[in-house]
Design an enzyme around this catalytic site. Sequence first.
Site, PDB file in Angstrom:
ATOM      1  N   GLU A   1     -13.252  11.378  18.812  1.00 40.54           N
ATOM      2  CA  GLU A   1     -13.881  10.160  19.336  1.00 40.54           C
ATOM      3  C   GLU A   1     -14.645  10.463  20.623  1.00 40.54           C
ATOM      4  OE1 GLU A   1     -14.031   7.662  17.627  1.00 40.54           O
ATOM      5  OE2 GLU A   1     -12.171   7.036  16.667  1.00 40.54           O
TER       6      GLU A   1
ATOM      7  N   CYS B   1       0.805  -1.224   0.000  1.00 42.88           N
ATOM      8  CA  CYS B   1       0.000   0.000   0.000  1.00 42.88           C
ATOM      9  C   CYS B   1       0.831   1.265   0.000  1.00 42.88           C
ATOM     10  CB  CYS B   1      -0.978  -0.004   1.166  1.00 42.88           C
ATOM     11  SG  CYS B   1      -0.224   0.132   2.808  1.00 42.88           S
TER      12      CYS B   1
ATOM     13  N   ASN C   1     -13.720   4.688  10.606  1.00 38.08           N
ATOM     14  CA  ASN C   1     -14.788   4.858  11.594  1.00 38.08           C
ATOM     15  C   ASN C   1     -15.432   3.578  12.093  1.00 38.08           C
ATOM     16  OD1 ASN C   1     -15.376   7.684  12.255  1.00 38.08           O
ATOM     17  ND2 ASN C   1     -15.662   7.922  10.050  1.00 38.08           N
TER      18      ASN C   1
ATOM     19  N   ASP D   1      -7.542   5.698  -3.625  1.00 39.67           N
ATOM     20  CA  ASP D   1      -6.740   4.559  -3.173  1.00 39.67           C
ATOM     21  C   ASP D   1      -6.441   3.657  -4.354  1.00 39.67           C
ATOM     22  OD1 ASP D   1      -5.487   2.525  -1.811  1.00 39.67           O
ATOM     23  OD2 ASP D   1      -7.046   2.291  -0.289  1.00 39.67           O
TER      24      ASP D   1
ATOM     25  N   HIS E   1      -2.772   1.445   6.873  1.00 41.69           N
ATOM     26  CA  HIS E   1      -3.040   1.402   5.435  1.00 41.69           C
ATOM     27  C   HIS E   1      -2.784   2.802   4.869  1.00 41.69           C
ATOM     28  CE1 HIS E   1      -4.463   0.382   1.564  1.00 41.69           C
ATOM     29  NE2 HIS E   1      -5.588   1.061   1.647  1.00 41.69           N
TER      30      HIS E   1
ATOM     31  N   ASP F   1     -16.940   0.410  13.807  1.00 40.69           N
ATOM     32  CA  ASP F   1     -16.953  -0.166  15.150  1.00 40.69           C
ATOM     33  C   ASP F   1     -16.584  -1.644  15.044  1.00 40.69           C
ATOM     34  OD1 ASP F   1     -17.738   2.224  16.275  1.00 40.69           O
ATOM     35  OD2 ASP F   1     -19.874   1.733  16.229  1.00 40.69           O
TER      36      ASP F   1
ATOM     37  N   GLU G   1     -19.372  12.856  16.604  1.00 41.74           N
ATOM     38  CA  GLU G   1     -18.804  11.620  16.071  1.00 41.74           C
ATOM     39  C   GLU G   1     -19.857  10.523  16.013  1.00 41.74           C
ATOM     40  OE1 GLU G   1     -17.157   7.575  16.652  1.00 41.74           O
ATOM     41  OE2 GLU G   1     -18.003   8.818  18.254  1.00 41.74           O
TER      42      GLU G   1
END
Length: 725
Positions: free
Chosen positions: A492, A309, A435, A395, A372, A437, A497
Site C-alpha cells: 500500500e 463463506c 483493492n 469463489d 470474506h 478505494d 500499487e
Amino acid sequence: MSRSRSGSGYNNWVSGLRNDFSRSLENRRRAEAEAEKPPSSANKVDRVHWYIKDNAKTHNTIKYDLVHDDKDPKPVLRRGQTFYLAIRFRNDVDIKRDRIVLNFKFVTVQNTKFTKTKDEWDCRIDPGTRGNDLVLQVYSPASAMVGIWRLDVRTGLQDINQPGMELFSEETDCFILFNPWCKDDSVYVEDDVKRQEYVINDKGKVYVGAYRKSRGRAWAYGQFDDVALPVAVYILELSRVADAERGNPVRVVRGISAGVNDSDEEGILSGRWDGEYSDGVAPYRWTGSVRILEEFVKNGYKPVKYGQCWVFSALVTTICRSLGIPCRSITNFVSAHDTNSSLTIDKFFDKEGNELEGGPDGENWDSVWNFHVWNDVWMARNDLPPGYGGWQAIDATPQEESDHKMQCGPVSLQAIRRGDIGLNYDAPFVFAEVNADIMHWGEDENSDWGWSRMKMNKYHIGRAILTRNPGKDDDDGDADQEDVVNDYKNAEGTQAERLAIHNAIRGSSRAQQYYQYNKDIKEDVFFDLIDIDKISIGEPFQVKVVIRNDSNEQRKVSAYLSARSVYYTGVNVSLIKKAEGTFSLAPKQTQKLVEQCMIKIYAISRVKETGQTWTDEDDFQVEKPKLEIQTSEDIQVRKTCKATFSFTNPLDMPLTDCQLSVDGAGLMRPKAIKIDGEVAAKGKFSHTIQFLPRIHGERKIIASFNAKELFDVAGAKTVTVKKEQ
C-alpha cells in the site's frame, strides 16, 4: 408393500428402479448380440486385477478410503504416469496369436514398449507376464479427463480374417485424478512441502474475525474419506462441465465454484446470512466437510442447510484436493463487494449525515465485509498470455453472477496484482475485493451530479490476506498463519500499487467516471477514530474520537457517533447506541468524544466554517473462550480412547440448548452431540466421549461448542495414533 407417492425417498426409489431396469435391459441385449456373433477361438477374459494398493503407493493416492474398502476397493490413479494392470485369461496368452484391445481410448495391446506420444494413452506388456496372466503397464496422458473410467477388454485373433471379438466389461470404477507430481500436468507443483500442504493435508484452518484480531478456525477437510471423491465427480456432472473439458483444470475449478453452492444447480450447500437457521444447521456448528457431504448424499443429493463463506471455501478445498488440484483457503480481511464494477465502494450521505441505503438511484449496494473467504488453486493458464499461471482465485460463495451463473474465477493473482482486469475470469470483481478505494459522497446542490466526494480512503480494503503456512501447525494459537497479501497486490502506498489501480481504471468506464472529481476544500481540523484492539465477551469498552483544530480560528464541529451490531458481511443487525451534537473548538484546541457502545462504530463530522467533512469507521470481534481438549495418553488403532472437552462460561447467564460438534479424520466419524441440561453462569462445561481410531499417524480432533447464548467456542488438538499392537 405400500409406499408414499411423494417425497425425496420415493423419487430416489423410482430413480433406482429406472437405473436397474435400464442396466438389465442393456446387459441382456449385449448378451444377445454376443451370442449372435459367429463363433471364434478368441481367448476369453476371466477377470481383471488392478493392483489397487500397489498403484496407489506410486500414485500418491494410498490415503483414499476407496482404495482400502474391504468389499469393493476402487483404483484411484493420477494421470500422466503408468499403472499396472493384469488380465487373467482362460487359456495361456500368445501375443502372436491373440489380439487384445483395452477400451480406455482403444489402446491396442501388442507392444513390449511404449510407442505413442506422451499426449496419448499407451500400453506395454510387462516382463512379468506368465501363462494365462497378461501383466500390462498402462500410461494415461497428463491431459486425460478427470473422473470415473471403465474398462472394456476385447479379445480376438491377430488373423484379421477371423470373425468376431469377445467382449469383457470390467465393472470396477477407476478414478483418474489430476497429478501435481507430474511435470506435464498443468497443476504440477515443484515444491514437495507445498504439495503436502495443498494436496495431501486433510486438516487445516480457515481464518475468520476482524483483521486486527483474526483467529484460525480449525477444519477437517477429509478429502480422502469415502464420500468425498464420488461427490467431487458428481459436482462436475452437476455443474455441466463438458466431458472434453474435464482434463482442463480451468474449466473444472470454474465448475466447482458453481456446483458447491445451490444457486443454479442443486449443489452441496445452501447459504444463509440472516441468523435464522431453525430448519437446518447454523454455519458455525460445522467442524469439517465430511459431515456436510454425508448429509448431502443421505438427503438424496439435496442441498445441505446452511453455510457461509468460510464453509463454502472449506468445501471447495475438500473437493479440489480430492480431485488432485492444489488448493488453499484464503481469507481477505476488510473485503469489498463492488456491485456496479466501479472498482470503488461508495457510500452516500445526506446533509444531516444519514447514510442513503442503495445510493441516490437505489441501485448501489456496495458493502464491506469484515472478512470474506474464498480459495486459491494452482495451475498453468494456457488460455492466458505467458506469466499469468500459478495461484488463481475462485469463489463458491454466491455473490455475483458470471456467465449467468453464481460462479467466480479462476482469475490469475498476477492479473489482480497488475490491474489487468480484462483477463478471464471475473477479474474486476476480485480486484475490487482486495483493492477498492472507499469513497464517501455528500449531498451537494452545487454539483452537476448532486453529490460531491467528501473522502477517499485508498488503504482500508484488503488489510490482510491469510492462509495456513505450509508445514506449520499450531493448535493453541495462530503461529501457523501466513499473510499472502503480496501475492494479490503491491505494498500500500507504493507507486506500483497506485499504477495497478490506474491500470484497472483504464479497463472500466464506470471506474473512470467515479474517479473524476474536483475538490477545493480547506482541511484544517484533524480527526482520528481510536481503534479498539480487543475486548473479551462480557466486558465494557470505550470508543474515542480525537478532534484537533489546527487552524488559527475558531471552528464549529457537528459530530455523530453510532454503534451497531453487524454480521461479518457488514450488514447491520440493530442499532445499539448513538450520540450526536455540536460544539466549538478554539484555535489549536483538542477534544475527545467518548461513548460506551459495542461491535461496529461509525463516525461522521463536519466543520461549519470550511465545509470540511470527515468520516471513519471501526469494527472488531469479541473474544470468546477456547475449548480445551484432553485425550487419553496412549492412543492406538482399534483401541477405545477418551476425549474430554471443557471451557468456563464467561457470561452471567446459563447456557441453554447446548451442542458439541466433533470431527477427526481417521479418529472418529463427524458427529453432533446434544448436551443435556444447562451450563451454569460462570460455570464450567465438561463432556467426555469415547472413540476408536481407525488410522495410525498424526491426526487432529476438531470441536466446536454452541449454545443459544454463546456459539462457536472452538478448539483443536493434534494426537499421535500408534499402530495396532
